[in-house]
Design an enzyme around this catalytic site. Structure first.
Site, PDB file in Angstrom:
ATOM      1  N   ARG A  15       0.800  -1.233   0.000  1.00 45.50           N
ATOM      2  CA  ARG A  15       0.000   0.000   0.000  1.00 45.50           C
ATOM      3  C   ARG A  15       0.830   1.279   0.000  1.00 45.50           C
ATOM      4  O   ARG A  15       0.297   2.371  -0.168  1.00 45.50           O
ATOM      5  CB  ARG A  15      -0.989  -0.028   1.178  1.00 45.50           C
ATOM      6  N   ASN A 359      36.302  38.660  10.080  1.00 45.97           N
ATOM      7  CA  ASN A 359      35.075  39.145   9.461  1.00 45.97           C
ATOM      8  C   ASN A 359      35.124  38.830   7.968  1.00 45.97           C
ATOM      9  O   ASN A 359      36.056  39.213   7.274  1.00 45.97           O
ATOM     10  CB  ASN A 359      34.952  40.658   9.670  1.00 45.97           C
TER      11      ASN A 359
END
Ligand code: UD1
Ligand code: MG
Length: 447
Positions: A15, A359
Site C-alpha cells: 500500500r 570578518n
C-alpha cells in the site's frame, strides 16, 4: 539477564505504492526501521536482529549504517510473522535470555512501555503489548479470561463476538528466546490468510501450561504504517512530539508548528528557534543560540551565543563556535568558524577554517572545487576579508591580514599583509558625459 531484539521488516508494504521497502521510508529524516531499532535500545539488547525480505540488501545496508553490530537475516518468502521470527532462530542458537519481537513499521514504541513489558516478564512466560481502541478495524484481538491472555485471533479468522473485543494486538511480544522458538516451530498455517501467524504462539503456550499476559499502551505508540497517508500522519505525530519536548526542555519556539525536527536533533535550554526552521539529521544547537527564520540546518553544531540566519543554510560539517554570526543567504559546509567570527551576508564557506574574530565580507566565496577535487581554505585570526573576495583553494590567509574587496585570491596571504588582486581603477575625466551625449543622440536618430 541478556536481551535480544528481533525486528520484523520483510514485508513489501504494497500500500505504500513504492519501490523503496516500507521500513526504509523516513520519518523525521531516519528510516522507520531505525526508529524501531532505536526504541529497543532502552533494553540494552546484547543481540539485535532485523528480518529483511523485500529488497533485503537495501534494508541490510540501512540497518548496518545505524548499528554495525546488527545481524540481518533474510526471509526469502513472506509466509507470515511467525515464519519471520523463525528465521532468527539460527542466528540466536547460542543465545540465552529474553527475546523481544518488534515490527519495523511500528516506530513509536516508548522506552517505558518496553520496560513495563520486561517487568511483566518476571511473572509471566509471554508478554504481549496490547492497546484499547474504539474502532479496532483489522487488528488482531486479544482474548483474555480472568486476566490471563488465552489467545490472539486475527480479524480475518474472528467470530462476530471476537470482533467486538476492543483490546488489540500491537505485534510486540516478549518471551524467553528458546521458548519463543519452540512455540514458533509449532505454528501451522491453517487459517484464513494461509500464513504462519506469530500470534498463534499464545494458544499453543497456554495449552502447554505456560502463562501469558498483556501490557497496555496508548494506540499512538503502536501506530503501524501501511500507506503514504499513514506515513504523513506518523511524521506529523513525531513533529508534534518533538515540538512539545523542545518546549518542555526550555527551548523557545515562536511558531512551533512551523519548525521541523529530525529524529536526533538536540537543542539546549534557552535557545531561540524562529519560525520556519528545518532541522535535518545530526544537528546540535547549544544553550542560548538563536536560529532565525527560514534557516535549514543539517549535520552541524551551533555553539552558545551564536546567531544563525535568517535564511542561512548550514550543511554537514559546519561547526560554529561561541558568539559567531552566520547571516542571510550564507551557506556553510564542512567548515569551522571560530569564536566571534562573522559571515553575515551572501557567502559560500565550504571546506574552510575561519579564525577567531575574523570578518568575512558580503559575497565572499571559498572556491573549493576545481571540477575534480575539493580544496581547503584557511583563514587566521582577526582577518578582514573584503566583500566579494574569491578565495581560490587551496589557499591561506594569515592572522590580521586583509583582502581588498573584489579580489581573486590565488596565492597565500602572509599574516598582517593586505592582498589586492583586482584590476587597478582608471578614471577617464569627463568621459561619461560625452558617452551619454553620444548614446542619446543615436537613440534620437532612431539608430
Ligand atoms: C499483525 C498481527 C496482528 C496485529 C497487527 C498490528 C500477526 C499474524 N498479526 O498483523 O495481530 O494486530 O500486526 O499491526 O502477526 N512481516 C515479515 N514477514 C512476513 C510477514 C510480516 O517480516 O512474512 C513483518 C512486516 O514487514 C511488518 C510486520 O511483520 O513489519 C507485521 O506484518 P503485517 O503483515 O503488517 O501484519 P498485520 O496483518 O498488520
Ligand atoms: Mg500491519
Amino acid at each position: 539477564m541478556a536481551n535480544a531484539v528481533i525486528i520484523l521488516g520483510a514485508g513489501l508494504g504494497t500500500r505504500m505504492n513504492s519501490d523503496l521497502p516500507k521500513v526504509l521510508h523516513p520519518i523525521a529524516g531516519a528510516p522507520m526501521l531505525v526508529h524501531a531499532m532505536q526504541a529497543a535500545m532502552v533494553l540494552d539488547p546484547a543481540r539485535r536482529l532485523v528480518v529483511a525480505g523485500y529488497e533485503a540488501a537495501q534494508v541490510e545496508k540501512a540497518a548496518l549504517a545505524h548499528d554495525p553490530d546488527v545481524t540481518v537475516v533474510v526471509q526469502a518468502e513472506q509466509l507470515g510473522t511467525g515464519h519471520a521470527v523463525a528465521q532468527a532462530q539460527a542466528a540466536l542458537a547460542d543465545f540465552v535470555g529474553d527475546a523481544l519481537v518488534l515490527y519495523g513499521d511500528t516506530p513509536f514504541i516508548r522506552p517505558d512501555t518496553l520496560e513495563a513489558m520486561m517487568e511483566a516478564r518476571q511473572t509471566h512466560d509471554i508478554v504481549v503489548l496490547g492497546f484499547e481502541v474504539e474502532d479496532p478495524a483489522r487488528y488482531g484481538r486479544l482474548i483474555l479470561t480472568d486476566g490471563q491472555l488465552d489467545r490472539i485471533v486475527e480479524y480475518k479468522d474472528a467470530t462476530e463476538a471476537e470482533r467486538a473485543v476492543t483490546l488489540c494486538n500491537s505485534g510486540v511480544i516478549a518471551a524467553d528466546a528458546a521458548t519463543l522458538f519452540d512455540l514458533v516451530a509449532a505454528i501451522g498455517n491453517d487459517n484464513a490468510a494461509g500464513e504462519y501467524y506469530l500470534t498463534d504462539i499464545i494458544a499453543i503456550a497456554r495449552a502447554r501450561g505456560l502463562t501469558a499476559t498483556v501490557v497496555e499502551c496508548a494506540e499512538a505508540e503502536t501506530l503501524g504504517i501501511n500507506s503514504r497517508f499513514e506515513l504523513a500522519q506518523a511524521e506529523a505525530l513525531f513533529q508534534n512530539g518533538a515540538r512539545m519536548t523542545a518546549l518542555d526542555d526550555g527551548v523557545t519556539l515562536i511558531a512551533p508548528e512551523t519548525v521541523y525536527f529530525a529524529y536526533d536533533t538536540v537543542i539546549g535550554r534557552d535557545a531561540v528557534i524562529e519560525p520556519n526552521v528545518v532541522f535535518g539529521p545530526g544537528v546540535t544547537v547549544e544553550s542560548g543560540a538563536t536560529i532565525r527564520a527560514f534557516s535549514h540546518l543539517e549535520g552541524c553544531h551551533v555553539s552558545r551565543g551564536a546567531i544563525v540566519g535568517p535564511y542561512a543554510r548550514l550543511r554537514p560539517g559546519a561547526e560554529l563556535a561561541e558568539n559567531t554570526r552566520v547571516g542571510n543567504f550564507v551557506e556553510v559546509k564542512n567548515a569551522v568558524i571560530a569564536e566571534g567570527a562573522k559571515v553575515n551576508h551572501l557567502s559560500y564557506i565550504g571546506d574552510a577554517d575561519i579564525g577567531p574574530r575574523s570578518n568575512i565580507g558580503a559575497g565572499t566565496i571559498t572556491c573549493n572545487y576545481d571540477g575534480v577535487s575539493k580544496h581547503h581554505t584557511t583563514i587566521g585570526a582577526d582577518v578582514f576579508i573584503g566583500s566579494n573576495t574569491m578565495l581560490v583553494a587551496p589557499v591561506s590567509v594569515g592572522d590580521a591580514a586583509m583582502t581588498a574587496s573584489g579580489s581573486v585570491i590565488t596565492r597565500d596571504v602572509p599574516a598582517g599583509d593586505l592582498a589586492v588582486a583586482r584590476a587597478r581603477q582608471d578614471n577617464k575625466t569627463g568621459f561619461a558625459v560625452r558617452l551619454f551625449d553620444k548614446l542619446r543622440a543615436q537613440k534620437a536618430k532612431g539608430q
